[in-house]
Design a protein around this motif. Structure first.
Motif, PDB file in Angstrom:
ATOM      1  N   HIS A 120       0.835  -1.195   0.000  1.00 52.27           N
ATOM      2  CA  HIS A 120       0.000   0.000   0.000  1.00 52.27           C
ATOM      3  C   HIS A 120       0.873   1.248   0.000  1.00 52.27           C
ATOM      4  CE1 HIS A 120      -3.594  -2.373   0.678  1.00 52.27           C
ATOM      5  NE2 HIS A 120      -2.974  -3.002   1.666  1.00 52.27           N
ATOM      6  N   ALA A 121       0.255   2.365  -0.350  1.00 52.12           N
ATOM      7  CA  ALA A 121       0.962   3.644  -0.365  1.00 52.12           C
ATOM      8  C   ALA A 121       1.326   4.040   1.057  1.00 52.12           C
ATOM      9  CB  ALA A 121       0.082   4.713  -1.010  1.00 52.12           C
ATOM     10  N   SER A 122       2.609   4.097   1.343  1.00 51.39           N
ATOM     11  CA  SER A 122       3.093   4.499   2.661  1.00 51.39           C
ATOM     12  C   SER A 122       4.565   4.856   2.534  1.00 51.39           C
ATOM     13  CB  SER A 122       2.889   3.384   3.697  1.00 51.39           C
ATOM     14  OG  SER A 122       3.625   2.236   3.331  1.00 51.39           O
ATOM     15  N   GLY A 123       5.124   5.406   3.610  1.00 52.21           N
ATOM     16  CA  GLY A 123       6.518   5.803   3.594  1.00 52.21           C
ATOM     17  C   GLY A 123       6.672   7.304   3.422  1.00 52.21           C
ATOM     18  N   THR A 124       7.813   7.726   2.884  1.00 47.64           N
ATOM     19  CA  THR A 124       8.118   9.144   2.692  1.00 47.64           C
ATOM     20  C   THR A 124       7.396   9.672   1.461  1.00 47.64           C
ATOM     21  OG1 THR A 124      10.295   8.805   3.685  1.00 47.64           O
ATOM     22  CG2 THR A 124       9.976  10.821   2.414  1.00 47.64           C
ATOM     23  N   GLN A 167       4.494   8.596   6.272  1.00 48.25           N
ATOM     24  CA  GLN A 167       3.334   7.921   6.842  1.00 48.25           C
ATOM     25  C   GLN A 167       3.743   6.563   7.413  1.00 48.25           C
ATOM     26  OE1 GLN A 167      -0.439   6.019   4.816  1.00 48.25           O
ATOM     27  NE2 GLN A 167      -0.775   8.225   5.032  1.00 48.25           N
ATOM     28  N   TYR A 168       3.370   6.354   8.678  1.00 44.94           N
ATOM     29  CA  TYR A 168       3.634   5.094   9.363  1.00 44.94           C
ATOM     30  C   TYR A 168       2.316   4.361   9.569  1.00 44.94           C
ATOM     31  CZ  TYR A 168       8.044   7.416  10.523  1.00 44.94           C
ATOM     32  OH  TYR A 168       9.242   8.082  10.456  1.00 44.94           O
ATOM     33  N   ARG A 169       2.320   3.060   9.314  1.00 44.81           N
ATOM     34  CA  ARG A 169       1.129   2.233   9.502  1.00 44.81           C
ATOM     35  C   ARG A 169       1.397   1.179  10.567  1.00 44.81           C
ATOM     36  NH1 ARG A 169      -2.660   2.235   5.076  1.00 44.81           N
ATOM     37  NH2 ARG A 169      -2.029   3.689   3.432  1.00 44.81           N
ATOM     38  N   ARG A 170       0.481   1.075  11.509  1.00 47.49           N
ATOM     39  CA  ARG A 170       0.513   0.027  12.529  1.00 47.49           C
ATOM     40  C   ARG A 170      -0.841  -0.665  12.494  1.00 47.49           C
ATOM     41  NH1 ARG A 170       4.899   1.191  11.927  1.00 47.49           N
ATOM     42  NH2 ARG A 170       6.526   1.785  13.425  1.00 47.49           N
ATOM     43  N   ASP A 176       1.024  10.332  10.649  1.00 48.29           N
ATOM     44  CA  ASP A 176       1.401  11.055   9.438  1.00 48.29           C
ATOM     45  C   ASP A 176       2.065  12.394   9.785  1.00 48.29           C
ATOM     46  OD1 ASP A 176       1.566  11.905   6.838  1.00 48.29           O
ATOM     47  OD2 ASP A 176      -0.474  11.333   6.321  1.00 48.29           O
ATOM     48  N   PRO A 177       3.311  12.410  10.300  1.00 51.91           N
ATOM     49  CA  PRO A 177       3.993  13.681  10.568  1.00 51.91           C
ATOM     50  C   PRO A 177       4.466  14.331   9.267  1.00 51.91           C
ATOM     51  CG  PRO A 177       5.442  11.850  11.064  1.00 51.91           C
ATOM     52  CD  PRO A 177       4.114  11.248  10.711  1.00 51.91           C
ATOM     53  N   TYR A 178       4.501  15.670   9.255  1.00 49.74           N
ATOM     54  CA  TYR A 178       4.885  16.383   8.042  1.00 49.74           C
ATOM     55  C   TYR A 178       5.525  17.721   8.390  1.00 49.74           C
ATOM     56  CZ  TYR A 178       0.703  19.144   8.982  1.00 49.74           C
ATOM     57  OH  TYR A 178      -0.233  19.950   9.578  1.00 49.74           O
ATOM     58  N   ILE A 179       6.242  18.274   7.414  1.00 48.59           N
ATOM     59  CA  ILE A 179       6.821  19.607   7.490  1.00 48.59           C
ATOM     60  C   ILE A 179       6.747  20.203   6.096  1.00 48.59           C
ATOM     61  CG2 ILE A 179       9.186  18.826   7.019  1.00 48.59           C
ATOM     62  CD1 ILE A 179      10.152  20.985   8.978  1.00 48.59           C
ATOM     63  N   GLY A 180       6.654  21.529   6.008  1.00 44.30           N
ATOM     64  CA  GLY A 180       6.550  22.104   4.676  1.00 44.30           C
ATOM     65  C   GLY A 180       6.547  23.618   4.682  1.00 44.30           C
ATOM     66  N   VAL A 181       6.476  24.175   3.484  1.00 47.03           N
ATOM     67  CA  VAL A 181       6.402  25.618   3.278  1.00 47.03           C
ATOM     68  C   VAL A 181       5.212  25.904   2.370  1.00 47.03           C
ATOM     69  CG1 VAL A 181       8.876  25.985   3.591  1.00 47.03           C
ATOM     70  CG2 VAL A 181       7.977  25.503   1.308  1.00 47.03           C
ATOM     71  N   GLY A 182       4.834  27.170   2.310  1.00 49.18           N
ATOM     72  CA  GLY A 182       3.696  27.519   1.470  1.00 49.18           C
ATOM     73  C   GLY A 182       3.609  29.007   1.232  1.00 49.18           C
ATOM     74  N   LEU A 217       4.109  22.553  10.175  1.00 49.77           N
ATOM     75  CA  LEU A 217       4.675  21.460  10.957  1.00 49.77           C
ATOM     76  C   LEU A 217       3.549  20.836  11.764  1.00 49.77           C
ATOM     77  CD1 LEU A 217       7.165  19.890  12.032  1.00 49.77           C
ATOM     78  CD2 LEU A 217       7.349  21.639  13.813  1.00 49.77           C
ATOM     79  N   GLY A 218       3.357  19.542  11.633  1.00 42.99           N
ATOM     80  CA  GLY A 218       2.266  18.912  12.365  1.00 42.99           C
ATOM     81  C   GLY A 218       2.253  17.411  12.172  1.00 42.99           C
ATOM     82  N   VAL A 219       1.170  16.803  12.630  1.00 52.31           N
ATOM     83  CA  VAL A 219       1.000  15.360  12.496  1.00 52.31           C
ATOM     84  C   VAL A 219      -0.488  15.064  12.353  1.00 52.31           C
ATOM     85  CG1 VAL A 219       0.915  15.031  15.001  1.00 52.31           C
ATOM     86  CG2 VAL A 219       1.489  13.104  13.515  1.00 52.31           C
ATOM     87  N   LYS A 220      -0.812  14.123  11.490  1.00 52.57           N
ATOM     88  CA  LYS A 220      -2.183  13.644  11.336  1.00 52.57           C
ATOM     89  C   LYS A 220      -2.260  12.221  11.880  1.00 52.57           C
ATOM     90  CE  LYS A 220      -2.350  16.280   7.042  1.00 52.57           C
ATOM     91  NZ  LYS A 220      -2.372  16.178   5.563  1.00 52.57           N
ATOM     92  N   VAL A 221      -3.369  11.921  12.510  1.00 52.03           N
ATOM     93  CA  VAL A 221      -3.599  10.597  13.080  1.00 52.03           C
ATOM     94  C   VAL A 221      -4.884  10.050  12.477  1.00 52.03           C
ATOM     95  CG1 VAL A 221      -3.933   9.271  15.188  1.00 52.03           C
ATOM     96  CG2 VAL A 221      -2.478  11.309  15.215  1.00 52.03           C
ATOM     97  N   GLY A 222      -4.843   8.794  12.029  1.00 50.64           N
ATOM     98  CA  GLY A 222      -6.020   8.278  11.348  1.00 50.64           C
ATOM     99  C   GLY A 222      -6.218   6.787  11.501  1.00 50.64           C
ATOM    100  N   LEU A 223      -7.228   6.311  10.784  1.00 47.74           N
ATOM    101  CA  LEU A 223      -7.634   4.911  10.837  1.00 47.74           C
ATOM    102  C   LEU A 223      -7.970   4.441   9.432  1.00 47.74           C
ATOM    103  CD1 LEU A 223      -8.331   2.575  12.861  1.00 47.74           C
ATOM    104  CD2 LEU A 223     -10.704   3.368  12.701  1.00 47.74           C
ATOM    105  N   ASN A 224      -7.393   3.291   9.040  1.00 51.35           N
ATOM    106  CA  ASN A 224      -7.720   2.685   7.755  1.00 51.35           C
ATOM    107  C   ASN A 224      -9.100   2.054   7.810  1.00 51.35           C
ATOM    108  OD1 ASN A 224      -5.411   3.285   6.286  1.00 51.35           O
ATOM    109  ND2 ASN A 224      -4.303   1.514   7.068  1.00 51.35           N
ATOM    110  N   LEU A 225      -9.917   2.332   6.790  1.00 52.39           N
ATOM    111  CA  LEU A 225     -11.234   1.716   6.722  1.00 52.39           C
ATOM    112  C   LEU A 225     -11.176   0.328   6.117  1.00 52.39           C
ATOM    113  CD1 LEU A 225     -13.392   4.755   5.569  1.00 52.39           C
ATOM    114  CD2 LEU A 225     -12.847   3.997   7.880  1.00 52.39           C
ATOM    115  N   LYS A 226     -10.062   0.032   5.387  1.00 50.22           N
ATOM    116  CA  LYS A 226      -9.872  -1.289   4.793  1.00 50.22           C
ATOM    117  C   LYS A 226      -8.495  -1.791   5.167  1.00 50.22           C
ATOM    118  CE  LYS A 226     -12.671  -0.375   0.654  1.00 50.22           C
ATOM    119  NZ  LYS A 226     -12.651  -0.351  -0.831  1.00 50.22           N
ATOM    120  N   ASN A 227      -8.378  -3.081   5.390  1.00 50.49           N
ATOM    121  CA  ASN A 227      -7.075  -3.680   5.664  1.00 50.49           C
ATOM    122  C   ASN A 227      -6.355  -3.986   4.366  1.00 50.49           C
ATOM    123  OD1 ASN A 227      -7.071  -3.721   8.502  1.00 50.49           O
ATOM    124  ND2 ASN A 227      -8.467  -5.474   8.495  1.00 50.49           N
TER     125      ASN A 227
END
Length: 227
Positions: A120-124, A167-170, A176-182, A217-227
């Protein structure tokens, strides 16, 4: 003649079988695509950000989000309390604090480096985002000659973000921690009343445009609806 027809039938059956297998693989692959619901706890001081990430392939996903704004106090701090010589909107502290609004955003996410063995799509990842917000400030009363007038104001925000994260999956949990500019453009519009000579009242329609770079700078926390 019969042999030629037999070969033709075999070729057609082979082509048809390949098409059926390809469609079956596509259907199986589409069933494996994950959908993730996420929240951003780092923005809860003034708004609730909810996200839906839909996996498109093992290297790409689409993320859309909605925002519910319940106070605009952080913008009061940035626009009025921190003075770097910028122009300041004619909006009161109470209006900033009681401002409410909404927002929408969308971005495409490219996963550059993925963990070994993942399907699945994950990683950097690298993700450009576009977003829009509208904040409504409560009208304030201006009393003049026993007549009450309303001073209205609102703000539109347009922006682009360039984010780099991982993105890390457990199991079904996602971090989903991130950093960026805009770059962010804020357009304030407000109506104010001013008392002038000869006991007259003047209505001023003001507009202030502020375009500044931004850091994220932040982090998102979530839940997969499908395995």
């Amino acid at each position: 003649m019969f042999i030629r027809m037999k070969k033709l039938v075999i070729i057609l059956i082979t082509i048809l079988s390949c098409n059926i297998c390809a469609k079956a693989q596509d259907n199986t692959s589409s069933k494996r695509r994950t959908t993730t619901i996420k929240v951003n706890p780092t923005t809860l001081i003034n708004e609730l950000d909810l996200y839906l990430e839909q996996e498109l392939s093992s290297k790409m996903s689409l993320e859309i989000g909605i925002t519910g704004i319940y106070t605009d106090y952080p913008d009061y701090v940035l626009s009025k309390r921190i003075d770097i010589g910028q122009k300041k909107p004619n909006i009161t502290t109470e209006q900033f604090v009681d401002g409410i609004g909404f927002g929408v955003r969308a971005g495409l996410r490219w996963y550059i480096f993925a963990p070994e063995g993942t399907q699945h799509a994950s990683g950097t990842y690298f993700q450009p985002n576009l977003f829009y917000k509208r904040v409504f400030y409560p009208a304030e009363d201006y009393v003049f000659n026993n007549t009450t007038y309303k001073e209205d104001a609102h703000k539109d925000v347009y922006g682009i973000q360039l984010l780099l994260g991982r993105q890390y999956r457990r199991q079904r949990l996602v971090f989903d921690p991130y950093i960026g500019v805009g770059l962010r453009a804020k357009v304030y519009r407000y109506d104010n009343y001013t008392e002038v000579d000869n006991n007259m009242l003047r209505k001023d329609r003001g507009q202030l445009v502020s375009i500044l770079p931004s850091l994220h700078l932040g982090v998102k926390v979530g839940l997969n609806l499908k395995n």
